[in-house]
Structure formats: structure tokens, C-alpha cells
Design a protein around this motif. Structure first.
Motif: not given
Ligand SMILES: Nc1ncnc2c1ncn2[C@@H]1O[C@H](COP(=O)(O)OP(=O)(O)OP(=O)(O)O)[C@@H](O)[C@H]1O
Ligand SMILES: O=C(O)C1=C[C@@H](O)[C@@H](O)[C@H](O)C1
Ligand SMILES: [Mg+2]
Length: 183
Positions: A45-46, A48, A41-42
Motif C-alpha cells: 500500500k505504501e 502502491n 500488504e502494508e
């Protein structure tokens, strides 16, 4: 290791894609009132974007580098519950940093229990795409060799209720913390 340090260590969940690391990690974090971090998930997010798009547009190599960087940074912290991606432990540096800084919990699943999950996870796991069932089975056993040689604690999760599973992980952790404190 000091007594308090075992209780403070991060807990890292490892295991094959779809074994339940994200699902179980979240439940364990809630039960222990700790922060939960999912490395996939991280990474999403990074960049996108979802993982299949990262693999297609940026490439697996960059994904693996980002995975390593995030895990190495997180291992400087304490008290976190971290679910890593199914391929993270292929990297020796990730194995080393997790095993030395955290309690590594291996979620073990049998091939028979796992194969029924394939259809529900394949769209979001590019590593499984374009492979025959025989090739996926071979990957499953190849990865198992890595997981089973690089953990502190393990649990067989094949056909269990997720909440009961999380509860038994919490009980195992609490018992080991107490045992260390009474030594
Ligand atoms: N014990 C279980 N019983 C039934 N379904 C489960 C169980 N564990 C996980 N699942 C389901 O399998 C799917 C994959 O689970 P999850 O995303 O937690 O796997 P993961 O280990 O984090 O995979 P990845 O390595 O790809 O991140 C989810 O849809 C989840 O609901
Ligand atoms: O096992 C793997 O190689 C992967 C597992 C997923 O968690 C993601 O990290 C990604 O899809 C790669
Ligand atoms: Mg996951």
C-alpha cells in the motif's frame, strides 16, 4: 508482566514464505474480534505496487527498511494480530521488538508439505525466483534455524485444515491467558 498485559499483547505470526501466516492470521483475528495487519500488504500500500515490482524497481534493501519501520511502529500498539513477511525475522531489531512486545507464534511446516506449494506462490515471492529446488531447500532450512530459536509458541501446520488450525491457535492463546490470570 501484569495479568492483563499478556491478554493485551499483539500476536505476531512468523514462518517461511507460504507457510500460511497471512491466511491463518486473518482467521485468528476474526475469531478474536481483533484488527489484522499484514505487513507485506502494508508495504504494498505504501509503495502502491506489488512486492515483485518493489523488489525490482526500489530494491530489497528499501523493502527491508520499510518492513522494519512498520513493524517497530506497530509494536507500540496492543491487541493487534500481525502477520510479518517470511524474511522479517532475519533482522535482529525486528526479532527483538516483536519478542519483547508481542506473543510470537511460529507456524512450522515440513519441507515435504511446503514444496508442493511452491508453484502457487513463486510468482509473488521474488526471493524464491531464479533458484533451483536445492537452493530453495537450503534457504528453507537456513530460515528454519532462525524461526525455531525466536518464538513463544509454535504449531505444526503441514497438512491441516486452515480453520481448525486457527481454532487451535485461539484455544492455545485462551488457555495461556487463563493460566496467567489464575496464578
Ligand atoms: N494449511 C494450508 N493448506 C493448504 N494451503 C495453504 C495452507 N496454508 C496456506 N495455504 C496456501 O498457501 C498460499 C500461501 O499462504 P499465505 O499467503 O498465507 O502464506 P504466508 O505465510 O503469508 O507467506 P508470505 O511469507 O510469503 O507472506 C496461499 O495460497 C494459501 O491459500
Ligand atoms: O521470506 C522473504 O524474504 C519474503 C517473504 C514475503 O512475505 C515478502 O515479505 C517478501 O516476498 C520477502
Ligand atoms: Mg503473507
Amino acid at each position: 508482566m501484569s495479568n492483563s498485559s499478556l491478554r493485551e499483547k499483539n500476536i505476531v505470526f512468523i514462518g517461511f514464505m507460504g507457510a500460511g501466516k497471512t491466511t491463518v492470521g486473518k482467521l485468528v483475528a476474526k475469531k478474536l474480534y481483533r484488527d489484522f495487519i499484514d505487513i507485506d500488504e502494508e508495504i504494498e500500500k505504501e509503495y502502491n505496487m506489488p512486492i515483485p515490482k518493489i523488489f525490482a524497481e526500489i530494491g530489497e534493501k528499501a523493502f527491508r527498511e520499510k518492513e522494519k519501520e512498520l513493524i517497530q511502529n506497530l509494536c507500540d500498539y496492543k491487541l493487534k494480530i500481525i502477520s510479518v513477511g517470511g524474511g522479517a525475522f532475519l533482522q535482529e531489531e525486528i526479532r527483538r521488538v516483536c519478542l519483547s512486545s508481542s506473543i510470537v507464534f511460529y507456524l512450522d511446516i515440513t519441507w515435504d508439505a511446503w514444496k508442493g506449494r511452491l508453484s502457487s506462490i513463486i510468482d509473488s515471492r521474488p526471493v524464491l525466483q531464479g533458484k533451483s529446488m536445492e537452493e530453495i531447500e537450503a534457504l528453507f532450512y537456513k530460515r528454519k534455524e532462525i524461526y525455531k530459536n525466536n518464538y513463544h509458541s509454535t504449531i505444526e501446520i503441514s497438512n491441516q485444515n486452515m480453520d481448525e488450525l486457527a481454532e487451535s491457535i485461539v484455544q492455545t492463546l485462551k488457555l495461556s491467558w487463563e493460566l496467567h490470570e489464575t496464578k
